[in-house]
Design a protein around this motif. Structure first.
Motif, mmCIF file in Angstrom:
data_model
loop_
_atom_site.group_PDB
_atom_site.id
_atom_site.type_symbol
_atom_site.label_atom_id
_atom_site.label_comp_id
_atom_site.label_asym_id
_atom_site.label_seq_id
_atom_site.Cartn_x
_atom_site.Cartn_y
_atom_site.Cartn_z
ATOM 1 N N SER A 12 -3.463 -4.665 98.938
ATOM 2 C CA SER A 12 -3.834 -4.921 100.288
ATOM 3 C C SER A 12 -2.906 -4.875 101.449
ATOM 4 C CB SER A 12 -4.621 -6.296 100.566
ATOM 5 O OG SER A 12 -3.554 -7.383 100.123
ATOM 6 N N PRO A 13 -2.859 -4.500 102.640
ATOM 7 C CA PRO A 13 -1.952 -4.507 103.643
ATOM 8 C C PRO A 13 -1.224 -5.762 103.865
ATOM 9 C CG PRO A 13 -3.839 -3.473 104.510
ATOM 10 C CD PRO A 13 -4.469 -4.026 103.294
ATOM 11 N N ASP A 14 -2.128 -6.873 103.534
ATOM 12 C CA ASP A 14 -1.323 -8.237 103.872
ATOM 13 C C ASP A 14 -0.537 -8.873 102.540
ATOM 14 O OD1 ASP A 14 -3.384 -8.813 102.396
ATOM 15 O OD2 ASP A 14 -4.249 -10.267 103.715
ATOM 16 N N GLY A 15 -0.680 -8.109 101.617
ATOM 17 C CA GLY A 15 -0.062 -8.321 100.550
ATOM 18 C C GLY A 15 -0.603 -9.609 99.534
ATOM 19 N N LYS A 16 -1.798 -9.751 99.824
ATOM 20 C CA LYS A 16 -2.541 -11.123 99.191
ATOM 21 C C LYS A 16 -3.458 -10.681 98.043
ATOM 22 C CE LYS A 16 -2.315 -14.126 103.187
ATOM 23 N NZ LYS A 16 -3.117 -14.767 104.236
ATOM 24 N N GLN A 17 -3.619 -9.361 98.060
ATOM 25 C CA GLN A 17 -4.657 -8.987 97.145
ATOM 26 C C GLN A 17 -4.139 -7.632 96.168
ATOM 27 O OE1 GLN A 17 -8.366 -8.266 98.744
ATOM 28 N NE2 GLN A 17 -8.999 -10.491 98.939
ATOM 29 N N VAL A 18 -4.563 -7.389 95.154
ATOM 30 C CA VAL A 18 -4.453 -6.435 94.353
ATOM 31 C C VAL A 18 -5.925 -5.944 93.892
ATOM 32 C CG1 VAL A 18 -3.807 -7.286 92.367
ATOM 33 C CG2 VAL A 18 -3.149 -5.094 92.663
ATOM 34 N N ALA A 19 -6.286 -4.736 93.976
ATOM 35 C CA ALA A 19 -7.566 -4.240 93.766
ATOM 36 C C ALA A 19 -7.394 -3.273 92.449
ATOM 37 C CB ALA A 19 -8.318 -3.472 94.647
ATOM 38 N N CYS A 20 -8.196 -3.012 91.381
ATOM 39 C CA CYS A 20 -8.063 -2.284 90.144
ATOM 40 C C CYS A 20 -9.184 -1.666 89.913
ATOM 41 C CB CYS A 20 -7.396 -3.023 88.952
ATOM 42 S SG CYS A 20 -6.746 -2.129 87.687
ATOM 43 N N GLY A 21 -9.323 -0.453 89.761
ATOM 44 C CA GLY A 21 -10.535 0.449 89.288
ATOM 45 C C GLY A 21 -10.364 0.697 87.684
ATOM 46 N N ASP A 27 -12.003 2.445 83.797
ATOM 47 C CA ASP A 27 -12.747 3.561 83.325
ATOM 48 C C ASP A 27 -14.437 3.585 83.012
ATOM 49 O OD1 ASP A 27 -12.295 1.740 81.240
ATOM 50 O OD2 ASP A 27 -11.688 2.897 79.785
ATOM 51 N N GLU A 28 -14.773 2.544 83.033
ATOM 52 C CA GLU A 28 -16.296 2.176 83.266
ATOM 53 C C GLU A 28 -16.869 1.993 84.383
ATOM 54 O OE1 GLU A 28 -17.705 -1.106 83.621
ATOM 55 O OE2 GLU A 28 -15.628 -1.555 84.275
ATOM 56 N N GLY A 29 -15.953 1.972 85.511
ATOM 57 C CA GLY A 29 -16.580 2.034 86.824
ATOM 58 C C GLY A 29 -16.747 0.932 87.747
ATOM 59 N N SER A 30 -15.958 -0.138 87.313
ATOM 60 C CA SER A 30 -16.142 -1.324 88.076
ATOM 61 C C SER A 30 -14.716 -1.646 88.746
ATOM 62 C CB SER A 30 -15.997 -2.773 87.028
ATOM 63 O OG SER A 30 -15.201 -2.537 86.048
ATOM 64 N N ILE A 31 -14.678 -2.377 89.883
ATOM 65 C CA ILE A 31 -13.334 -2.594 90.695
ATOM 66 C C ILE A 31 -13.238 -4.040 90.653
ATOM 67 C CG2 ILE A 31 -12.422 -2.307 92.865
ATOM 68 C CD1 ILE A 31 -14.145 -0.132 93.417
ATOM 69 N N HIS A 32 -12.136 -4.464 90.018
ATOM 70 C CA HIS A 32 -11.689 -5.947 90.317
ATOM 71 C C HIS A 32 -10.556 -6.177 91.172
ATOM 72 C CE1 HIS A 32 -13.462 -6.103 85.887
ATOM 73 N NE2 HIS A 32 -13.143 -4.796 85.822
ATOM 74 N N VAL A 33 -10.866 -7.283 92.068
ATOM 75 C CA VAL A 33 -10.108 -7.820 92.974
ATOM 76 C C VAL A 33 -9.536 -8.923 92.563
ATOM 77 C CG1 VAL A 33 -9.647 -8.138 95.379
ATOM 78 C CG2 VAL A 33 -11.433 -6.594 94.744
ATOM 79 N N TRP A 34 -8.279 -9.237 92.545
ATOM 80 C CA TRP A 34 -7.372 -10.474 92.274
ATOM 81 C C TRP A 34 -6.673 -11.027 93.628
ATOM 82 C CZ3 TRP A 34 -7.155 -6.873 88.243
ATOM 83 C CH2 TRP A 34 -8.014 -7.241 86.969
ATOM 84 N N ASP A 35 -6.392 -12.249 93.561
ATOM 85 C CA ASP A 35 -5.879 -13.026 94.554
ATOM 86 C C ASP A 35 -4.605 -12.991 93.789
ATOM 87 O OD1 ASP A 35 -5.406 -14.557 97.021
ATOM 88 O OD2 ASP A 35 -4.764 -15.861 95.578
ATOM 89 N N LEU A 36 -3.301 -12.525 94.574
ATOM 90 C CA LEU A 36 -2.156 -12.776 93.963
ATOM 91 C C LEU A 36 -1.572 -13.985 93.858
ATOM 92 C CD1 LEU A 36 -0.354 -9.273 95.027
ATOM 93 C CD2 LEU A 36 -1.220 -9.910 92.663
ATOM 94 N N GLY A 37 -1.849 -14.878 94.907
ATOM 95 C CA GLY A 37 -1.362 -16.244 95.039
ATOM 96 C C GLY A 37 -1.519 -17.256 93.876
#
Length: 731
Positions: A594-603, A605-615
């Motif tokens: 993410s532009p603010d550096g607080k999140q990372v998103a990961c797609g 192989d089975e079609g889901s997208i997971h979003v984590w809070d890095l803090g």
């Protein structure tokens, strides 16, 4: 028990061991008659468990087999317990097992330790399941620790020595365990391990058959991004991280520039107003008389005064808004390494991009431009757009990189209006380029031809990326090298060797001259563009490192691996500071920061997208919508209110902040946002599905937002099978 009872216990031990001389000497010194030992049992019935512990412990006399026997008894007791209790009681087995093993090694009892490991290693690995690669790694590391000297410096031993393993258990099962440890013979070694290394989290819930679990622990832990039974992840995620943006980043510089530019406007308007009034009351009144002077004053001062007031008010409002935004700015961090200043021309260009940026949201969707590669013969592997969207770089399985000039392609299409399709591969150039030099040593301007081919790799090119100032381009290949290119000259500058296996991904840092690479050799490496050797090697993944992305402040890089985990690394120290192991049996295929550096998103192989809070290293949400692998992800510029994803299902999808309003937009049903953490535990927003764009017949290999928030996508045109075409024609 009083002192006399303790003396009797010692005398009983000496008698049992046959130390008659020591027994008589102790009896005489303590003044304790030997006949009193025979009457010990009926007076110490209430302390039976304690006495048996002590007698058993003393009789072992340092026997290394005693902890092994105690663990065997614990396993038998748990296996023979009722089904309703067995699941919860089994959770203590793994931490007790590893600490018992390490205790034996510290006592230099390698034979007993090896026997314990060989007997229970398969059971401990099977209990964790196929998705827990970290436990398999720990068991493998345990096997390599065979001497006290190794324990002094081993990383795993240090982590286990300082961390207490969390175990969730009902109060009733906890009481059962303590009762057995208190009354069971020879269980003192297990009691010591549990008291020193396990932290119980007790609940008042009554165990039932619906809550039976094995040694792997609760399945709900998979949802919060941290496996609670994984002590490695638990300890890693306690590391402090500075996720703020860099001081002097381009967004802050733009705000400061606007703040400074409005201040002179306000002062100039005030000076003009004062000068107009002074002129009106000056010389004109003395030369032309009172009446003419008043008319002149009214004619000269009134228009200037109104105009100056409007300018002054406008400048004041703009300055106040800039000042408020500047005061609300989050904390910034100092650069860890030298960051060269941007050229003035480049700074002004970026200022213009920010000025012209369109703010996008769930109710204000961006425009989308998709580039289709035709006649690629299924050889396209990757694409990348330059920051200004003027150039598109593409990697192919034939080891070439092709650099396209979008403006030249557009003008060429206009010149060939009679052609119904433009071949972006430019097959007509093959024969002319076959005789060219392999490294294209002659300088070729990318603006002179719509497509320039770059030769140098000897295997398929899997990733390309542009530097932040677009002066350099980087590529990773199956030949194990990372190459630097000069796009405006159309030639290669350097080949970086170090990886032992194919390089799957490369990423240029948002500031400075660093770049990162991810490889099948299970490492990620940090390179400097002015050196040929890696400045950092990031090692810790248990399988291929498939993806790498930079944090906006350049202090960290995120990696995703085929071991089903995502890690955040400190570039300065090379240490892992965050471990998100919530992918389970899914493999990461795309990643974005993410532009603010607080999140990372990961797609995946089975079609889901997971979003984590890095803090907090906790998962914010899981997004479902794609059918097939998610090949690319991108956050919108600025606030990062939208996430764009491109997949193998030939769609580009938009996901919006769940807090934003979606009224008035063609929003999809919000069924795919699955929050996986309790409300209030993270400030990171979740996302909902907003819209889906379908391509004609192209999987979205890459998506990205320009600095002005134009959504770009690219993919190769794929001919569907004859069966698919016939079914489509019938419909």
């Amino acid at each position: 028990m009083n002192e006399q009872d303790w003396n009797l216990i010692i005398l009983q031990y000496l008698k049992k061991k046959g130390f008659s001389e020591a027994e008589q000497a102790f009896s005489k010194a303590a003044g304790q008659p030997l006949r009193d030992v025979m009457s010990l049992s009926h007076r110490l019935e209430t302390h039976k468990g304690v006495v048996e512990h002590l007698v058993s412990h003393f009789s072992a006399d340092g026997d290394p087999q005693a902890p092994v026997d105690a663990f065997d008894k614990l396993v038998v007791w748990i296996d023979n317990s009722l089904d309703v209790y067995r699941g919860e009681l089994s959770r203590v087995l793994y931490p007790v097992f590893i600490h018992t093993y390490l205790d034996l090694v510290s006592r230099d009892a390698s034979a007993a330790a090896s026997s314990l490991l060989n007997k229970y290693r398969r059971r401990m690995a099977d209990a964790a399941g196929s998705g827990n690669r970290s436990r398999s790694q720990q068991l493998q590391e345990l096997q390599s620790i065979t001497s006290p000297q190794q324990m002094e410096t081993h990383r795993l031993v240090k982590q286990l020595a300082t961390a207490r393993h969390p175990v969730r258990m009902s109060s009733y099962c906890h009481d059962l365990l303590l009762y057995y440890l208190h009354t069971g013979p020879g269980m003192l070694p297990i009691s010591v391990v549990i008291s020193q290394h396990i932290s119980f989290e007790l609940s008042e819930m009554t165990p039932s058959l619906g809550h039976i679990e094995d040694e792997a622990g609760s399945g709900s832990d998979a949802d919060d991004g941290v496996d609670r039974d994984d002590m490695d992840a638990h300890a890693t995620n306690q590391t402090e991280v500075a996720l703020g943006l860099l001081q002097g980043n381009i967004e802050d510089l733009y705000i400061e520039d606007k703040h400074k530019s409005h201040a002179p406007v306000a002062s100039t308007a005030m000076d003009a107003d004062t000068a107009a009034i002074a002129t009106a009351s000056g010389e004109d009144g003395g030369q032309k008389g009172a009446a003419e002077g008043q008319q002149s004053t009214a004619g000269a001062s009134e228009p200037l005064t109104k105009k100056s007031k409007k300018e002054k008010e406008k400048a004041s409002l703009a300055a106040a808004a800039a000042e408020a935004k500047r005061k609300e700015r989050p904390e910034r961090v100092e650069p860890q390494h030298f960051v060269p200043p941007l050229a003035e021309e480049l700074t002004q260009q970026w200022f213009r991009d920010i000025e012209a940026r369109t703010e996008v949201s769930s109710s204000a969707l961006p425009s989308c431009c998709f580039f289709t590669f035709v006649n690629s013969k299924q050889s396209l592997t990757c694409t990348a757009f330059s920051r200004d969207a003027v150039h598109v770089a593409a990697g192919f399985t034939d080891s070439t990189i092709r650099l396209y000039d979008v403006q030249q392609l557009s003008s060429r299409r206009v010149q060939k209006q009679d052609s119904n399709m433009m071949d972006v591969d430019h097959e007509e150039d093959v024969e002319n380029e076959a005789n060219a030099s392999q490294h294209m040593s002659n300088a070729v301007s990318s603006t002179s031809r719509p497509c320039v081919r770059l030769h140098g790799h000897t295997a398929a090119v899997y990733s390309v990326d542009f530097s932040h100032d677009q002066r350099l381009m980087f590529s990773g290949s199956g030949d194990g090298t990372v190459r630097l290119w000069k796009p405006d000259l159309g030639c290669g500058l350097a080949a970086l060797h170090g990886h032992l296996l194919p390089v799957w991904d490369v990423a240029a840092s948002p500031h400075g001259w660093l770049l990162a690479s991810a490889s099948a050799d299970r490492t990620a490496r940090i390179w400097a563009s002015d050196a040929t050797k890696a400045v950092r090697i990031l090692s810790g993944h248990q399988s291929d490192v498939d993806l790498v992305r930079w944090h906006p402040n350049c202090h960290y890089v995120a990696t995703a691996s085929s071991d089903h985990s995502v890690r955040l690394w400190d570039v300065a120290s090379g240490q892992c500071v965050r471990l998100m192991a919530g992918l389970r049996n899914r493999t990461a295929t795309s990643m974005a920061m993410s532009p603010d550096g607080k999140q990372v998103a990961c797609g995946t192989d089975e079609g889901s997208i997971h979003v984590w809070d890095l803090g907090s290293a906790r998962r914010v949400c899981t997004l479902q919508g794609h059918v097939g692998a998610v090949w690319s992800l991108a956050y919108s510029s600025g606030a990062g209110a939208l996430i764009a994803s491109g997949g193998a299902d030939e769609t580009v999808r938009l996901w919006g902040n769940a807090e934003a309003s979606v009224e008035g937009s063609s929003a999809m049903p919000p069924t795919s946002s699955l929050p996986s953490m309790p409300p209030g535990t993270s400030s990171s927003p979740a996302y909902n599905p907003i819209k889906a764009f379908r391509t004609k017949s192209s999987a979205a290999v890459s998506v990205s937002f320009t600095a002005r928030n134009l959504l770009l996508g690219a993919g190769a045109f794929t001919l569907r099978s004859a069966t698919h075409r016939s079914l489509k024609s019938k419909k």
